[in-house]
Design an enzyme around this catalytic site. Structure first.
Site, PDB file in Angstrom:
ATOM      1  N   ASP A 507      47.837 -22.652  57.028  1.00  0.00           N
ATOM      2  CA  ASP A 507      47.691 -24.327  56.570  1.00  0.00           C
ATOM      3  C   ASP A 507      48.860 -23.998  54.911  1.00  0.00           C
ATOM      4  O   ASP A 507      48.520 -23.247  54.549  1.00  0.00           O
ATOM      5  CB  ASP A 507      45.741 -24.515  56.759  1.00  0.00           C
ATOM      6  CG  ASP A 507      45.681 -26.250  55.818  1.00  0.00           C
ATOM      7  OD1 ASP A 507      46.991 -27.050  56.071  1.00  0.00           O
ATOM      8  OD2 ASP A 507      45.008 -26.794  55.633  1.00  0.00           O
ATOM      9  N   GLU A 510      53.884 -24.750  53.039  1.00  0.00           N
ATOM     10  CA  GLU A 510      54.880 -25.448  52.819  1.00  0.00           C
ATOM     11  C   GLU A 510      55.677 -24.566  51.433  1.00  0.00           C
ATOM     12  O   GLU A 510      57.068 -24.986  51.841  1.00  0.00           O
ATOM     13  CB  GLU A 510      55.016 -26.586  52.364  1.00  0.00           C
ATOM     14  CG  GLU A 510      54.047 -27.647  54.142  1.00  0.00           C
ATOM     15  CD  GLU A 510      52.768 -27.539  53.704  1.00  0.00           C
ATOM     16  OE1 GLU A 510      52.229 -27.156  52.849  1.00  0.00           O
ATOM     17  OE2 GLU A 510      52.247 -27.481  55.426  1.00  0.00           O
ATOM     18  N   ASP A 583      47.981 -34.301  58.152  1.00  0.00           N
ATOM     19  CA  ASP A 583      47.583 -35.281  57.643  1.00  0.00           C
ATOM     20  C   ASP A 583      47.415 -36.590  58.121  1.00  0.00           C
ATOM     21  O   ASP A 583      47.907 -37.196  57.359  1.00  0.00           O
ATOM     22  CB  ASP A 583      47.222 -34.782  56.459  1.00  0.00           C
ATOM     23  CG  ASP A 583      46.167 -32.983  55.308  1.00  0.00           C
ATOM     24  OD1 ASP A 583      46.070 -32.858  56.538  1.00  0.00           O
ATOM     25  OD2 ASP A 583      46.541 -33.489  54.482  1.00  0.00           O
TER      26      ASP A 583
HETATM   27  C1  NOJ Z   1      44.586 -29.636  54.660  1.00  0.00           C
HETATM   28  C2  NOJ Z   1      45.298 -30.155  55.877  1.00  0.00           C
HETATM   29  O1  NOJ Z   1      46.320 -30.575  56.515  1.00  0.00           O
HETATM   30  C3  NOJ Z   1      43.838 -29.877  57.126  1.00  0.00           C
HETATM   31  O2  NOJ Z   1      43.749 -29.708  58.168  1.00  0.00           O
HETATM   32  C4  NOJ Z   1      41.885 -29.569  56.454  1.00  0.00           C
HETATM   33  O3  NOJ Z   1      41.597 -29.414  57.173  1.00  0.00           O
HETATM   34  C5  NOJ Z   1      42.458 -29.436  54.373  1.00  0.00           C
HETATM   35  N1  NOJ Z   1      43.841 -28.440  54.070  1.00  0.00           N
HETATM   36  C6  NOJ Z   1      41.942 -28.010  54.353  1.00  0.00           C
HETATM   37  O4  NOJ Z   1      41.761 -26.581  54.293  1.00  0.00           O
END
Ligand code: NOJ
Length: 910
Positions: A507, A510, A583
């Site tokens: 995660d 980017e 998200d």
């Molecule tokens: C951002 C991610 O997109 C999300 O899915 C994750 O729960 C949070 N970071 C925390 O790690």
């Protein structure tokens, strides 16, 4: 006002309001173009090398020579590379994306009219017609110009220069290629750009590139993910350009062309009879403008008494602009959609064959609190008889967001927890982000620090940015040594508490840098090889997933398939695992946009993709949650996920009725598991997308080209998820002439293309089976996919208008590479012709004995009641079968069969 100025001002206003300005490259390129300085190709001095034909291109104003190379690549691909002939220093060329060196084919050259050069492939069907002055390339297929390059004169190449301060000589001062007055430099962001508190000092100065492509006769373009936008690309004339710049955008806006988590600089253009692809291999920030000129009919009245009519073909112009690097573009000439998929996969690879479990349902939340919580949620699935395969742990499972560690209080015994899951044949996925907490006592940090494995800032120290753990440094995954070391962290001995049922989620790659410009890394941070971050920003996440997947393979000594989910991606990420759309929000509009977003990923080589079920941000009402499960069950990667501070939303928390509906949706997923697995096999071996926009299956039918509220799963199922609240009907478009479509639930059928209003209740998932297909299913569902290895199969046979059908099944151990190395797989072919259903071998190379039987056959569209049904084994044994025929629905049902899936047999229906 020129359109580009409008484009610029709208986007710039928004960006400036966030303290960011990305559009200097755009402005510079437009300004230069308005001066109409052109490029000329020096074709007389073209040279033919082993692989390519080279010639110089000169800009009439700057006189700085560019070197163009044209390659013919196996499979009807052309590659055009343009670089400075003698740059002050090397310019970045994206490595590691194009799989192995693509095999080139000899292009036969002939000079066309004066001032042109024609390069033809061996068969002479495809030609590159290069015009010298002004420089232009026409791609000609069977005597028709399908694409022109630089016909609008947007070729733009900022050659590297000595910084103004260092320019002492008169000669340099006379360089007219760019306006170097101090005022203009600041204005156009040549050497420095200020964004709010950030200053981007550009040691290499301006280095952007750009080029235009005109697609003749094309009005439908797709691709260039990732945007929360429609599947068909929109004209950017009076709005923003599509931006490719990987960014962490929490709750991203819908119908927006700003970049979000990943980028694939690749688009497809389609019209009846031809599909084309343009793959722009550049990993720096990129903008893409699209402009379609529709077909027009002119009536020429000046031509005497009889008016003459002239039709001008439609055309779409695509203008790519990248901040740096070189021009390296692959032209995929099709002609069919599936040819383009193959051509693209030849360059960037196909989907990694996923382990079977990863096609089941995944349960995630930020965060499952502790081992007890995991145990309770796991048990909840069993109590409520809901299958699931994978439990996920987010960042809180670690000791202070130090990846590869466990919070000792919450997860004192991670192995015990994994044993619990293992006993239910389930898996665990944990998160591992690229930022590393600055803490000398944290071994991962200390080792990386010592070895110099972090990205550096432009002053030479380790780059430091803030992310979940606080101040962190970022692993430089572009360095092969760092990747090798990172991979080694996944060995069981290094990763304490991990077992072979633990898989990984990358995660924030980017990379996300809180308080950085646009929440990411400064462009002048430095990577391995002294490359600035700006050169390779979009490929950073790709490399992390590559290293992670490699690590999981290595920990099993090369035996087991990895599973790695990544948020950030680039062209080729499909080789390393799955991608999700980040998200999203628990709103109906996000459920709806998930379909075009996933379709776009699917056709740009990334079939294993999904969106957070339920919506990550906010609290979905029960109806939305149910609808999301129903949609997610029919999308390739199927994971429920929710952010912190949202209400708990495990499937059984919304009352009995909603629990039942969610259970049913998930069970439908597991019923179709054999079909999903086959589709992934096809994606893996033949680059066929799993989830397909209708235009791929019906490439000649214009009315499918803009459809994005429904799609095909493989070639057999059409899915139209309900994405509106309180829906009582959905309008389903059933495409194709000579097709027959069957409602999967009721068996009702429709012949010929039509739009039908289907009544829906909360338990409806509108899915239609295409006549002519056979879909393998499982007739018994287990707690997880692991329980279903030996469970029986069913075949859903949907007859075409001619009364026939075909289908396939692919089977292997579901987890190892034996299918590849030892050919341990089973590939069967089913066909139904003239009342005979046949199971035969589809690929004799494979061997994988299976105990499984086909226990049920359901035939849709059998117009005549049979008088007898018998099974016939290959050794001549014949047995009668009890059957049920429904006259009103024309369906035949055979139950209690016991026909081994892996051997030849026939069922005769007389
Ligand atoms: C951002 C991610 O997109 C999300 O899915 C994750 O729960 C949070 N970071 C925390 O790690």
């Amino acid at each position: 006002m020129k359109l580009w100025i409008k484009t610029f001002s709208k986007t710039a206003a928004r960006l400036l309001s966030t303290g960011i300005c990305i559009l200097c490259i755009c402005r510079r390129q437009k300004q230069q173009l308005s001066t109409k300085s052109t490029y000329q190709a020096l074709l007389d001095s073209a040279t033919k090398g082993k692989d390519s034909t080279k010639f110089q291109i000169l800009n009439e104003a700057t006189k700085v020579p560019l070197l163009a190379e044209v390659y013919g690549i196996e499979g009807n691909i052309f590659r055009l590379k343009i670089n400075e002939e003698t740059p002050l220093k090397p310019r970045y060329e994206v490595p590691d994306v194009v799989t192995s060196k693509p095999r080139t084919v000899r292009l036969i050259s002939s000079s066309g009219d004066a001032g042109s050069l024609v390069l033809a492939d061996g068969k002479g069907d495809l030609k590159c017609h290069i015009t010298a002055n002004p420089f232009k390339v026409d791609l000609v297929s069977e005597e028709e110009v399908v694409m022109s390059i630089n016909s609008l004169g947007h070729l733009y190449f900022e050659h590297l220069q000595v910084p103004l301060k260092k320019r002492a000589t008169k000669e340099n001062k006379e360089d007219t290629s760019v306006d170097t007055s101090q005022e203009n430099q600041e204005d156009l962001g040549l050497w420095e750009e200020k964004f709010g508190k950030f200053v981007d000092v550009k040691v290499n100065g301006p280095a952007s590139v750009g080029l235009d492509f005109s697609l003749h006769g094309f009005e439908h373009l797709y691709g260039i993910p990732q945007h929360a936008e429609s599947h068909q690309l929109k004209n950017t004339g009076d709005g923003d350009a599509y931006r490719l710049y990987n960014l962490d955008v929490y709750g991203y806006k819908i119908h927006d062309k700003m970049g979000i988590y990943g980028s694939v600089p690749y688009l497809l253009a389609h019209k009846p009879g031809r599909t084309l692809g343009i793959f722009w291999l550049n990993a720096s920030e990129t903008l893409v403008e699209i402009n379609t000129e529709p077909a027009v009919k002119y009536t020429l009245t000046q031509m005497g008494p009889v008016a003459a009519k002239q039709k001008v073909r439609s055309r779409t112009d695509v203008h790519w602009m990248s901040e740096s690097g070189i021009i390296d573009v692959f032209l995929l000439t099709g002609p069919t959609p599936s040819d383009v998929f193959k051509q693209y996969s030849y360059l960037t690879g196909t989907q990694a064959m996923p382990p079977l479990f990863s096609l089941g349902y995944h349960q995630c939340r930020w965060n499952y609190e502790d081992e007890q919580d995991v145990k309770a949620v796991d048990a909840g699935f069993d109590e409520h008889d809901i299958p699931y395969d994978v439990m996920w742990l987010d960042i809180e499972h670690t000791e202070g967001k130090r990846y590869f560690t466990w919070d000792k209080k919450r997860f004192p015994n991670p192995k015990r927890m994994q044993e619990l899951l293992r006993n239910k044949k389930r898996k665990l996925v944990v998160i591992s982000d690229p930022h590393i907490k600055i803490d000398p006592d944290y071994s991962v940090y200390a080792e990386a620090k010592e070895q110099g494995f972090f990205v550096r800032n432009h002053e030479g120290g380790d780059f430091e940015g803030v992310c979940w753990p606080g101040v962190s440094s970022y692993l430089d995954f572009t360095n092969p040594k760092v990747r090798e070391w990172y991979s080694s962290l996944f060995t069981f001995s290094a990763y304490q508490g991990s077992t072979d049922i633990l898989y990984i989620w990358n995660d924030m790659n980017e990379p996300s840098v809180f308080r950085g410009p646009e929440l990411t890394m400064q462009k002048n941070a430095i990577h391995h090889g002294n490359w600035e971050h700006r050169e390779l920003h979009n490929i950073y996440g790709f490399y992390q997933q590559m290293a992670t997947a490699e690590g999981l393979i290595q920990r099993s000594k090369g035996k087991e398939r990895p599973f790695v989910l990544t948020r950030s991606f680039f062209a080729g990420s499909q080789k390393y695992g799955a991608v999700w759309t980040g998200d999203n929000t628990a709103e109906w509009s996000y459920l709806k946009i998930s379909i075009p977003m996933l379709l776009t990923l699917s056709i740009t080589g990334i079939p294993f993709c999904g969106a957070d079920v339920g919506g990550f941000i906010g609290n979905p009402e029960a109806e939305l949650l149910v609808r999301w499960y129903q949609a997610g069950a029919y999308q390739p990667f199927f994971r429920g996920h929710a952010t912190m501070n949202t209400k708990r939303r495990e499937p059984w928390l919304f009352g009995e009725e909603h629990t039942r509906l969610i259970r049913e949706a998930i069970r439908q997923r597991y019923t179709l598991l054999p079909y999903w697995y086959f589709l992934f096999y096809r994606a893996h071996v033949a680059a066929e997308p799993v989830m397909r926009p209708l235009w791929i299956e019906f490439p000649k039918e214009l009315n499918t080209f803009g459809v994005e509220d429904e799609y095909m799963l493989g070639s057999a199922l059409l899915v139209h998820p309900v994405t509106e609240p309180k829906a009582t009907t959905v309008s389903v478009f059933l495409p194709g002439s000579n097709e027959v479509w069957y409602d999967s639930k009721t068996g009702t059928y429709w012949e010929e293309a039509c739009t039908v209003k289907i009544p829906v209740t909360l338990d409806s998932i509108p899915v239609f089976q295409r006549g002519g297909s056979i879909v393998p299913i499982k007739t018994t569902i287990g707690k997880s996919t692991g329980y279903m290895t030996d469970s029986p199969y069913g075949l859903r046979v949907a007859l075409s208008t001619k009364g026939s059908a075909v289908g396939e099944l692919y089977l292997d151990d579901g987890h190892s590479f034996q299918y590849l190395h030892q050919k341990q797989f089973l590939h069967r072919k089913f066909s139904f012709f003239s009342g005979v259903l046949t199971n035969s071998c589809a690929d004799k190379r494979g061997h994988h004995p299976s105990k499984c039987v086909v226990e049920r056959v359901f035939v849709l569209g059998l117009k005549k009641q049979p008088s007898s049904v018998t099974t016939h084994s290959s050794d001549g044994k014949e047995e009668p079968v009890v059957f049920t025929y429904c006259t009103t629905m024309s369906t035949l049902s055979l139950e209690k069969l016991s026909l081994n899936i892996g051997v030849d047999w026939e069922v005769h229906i007389k």
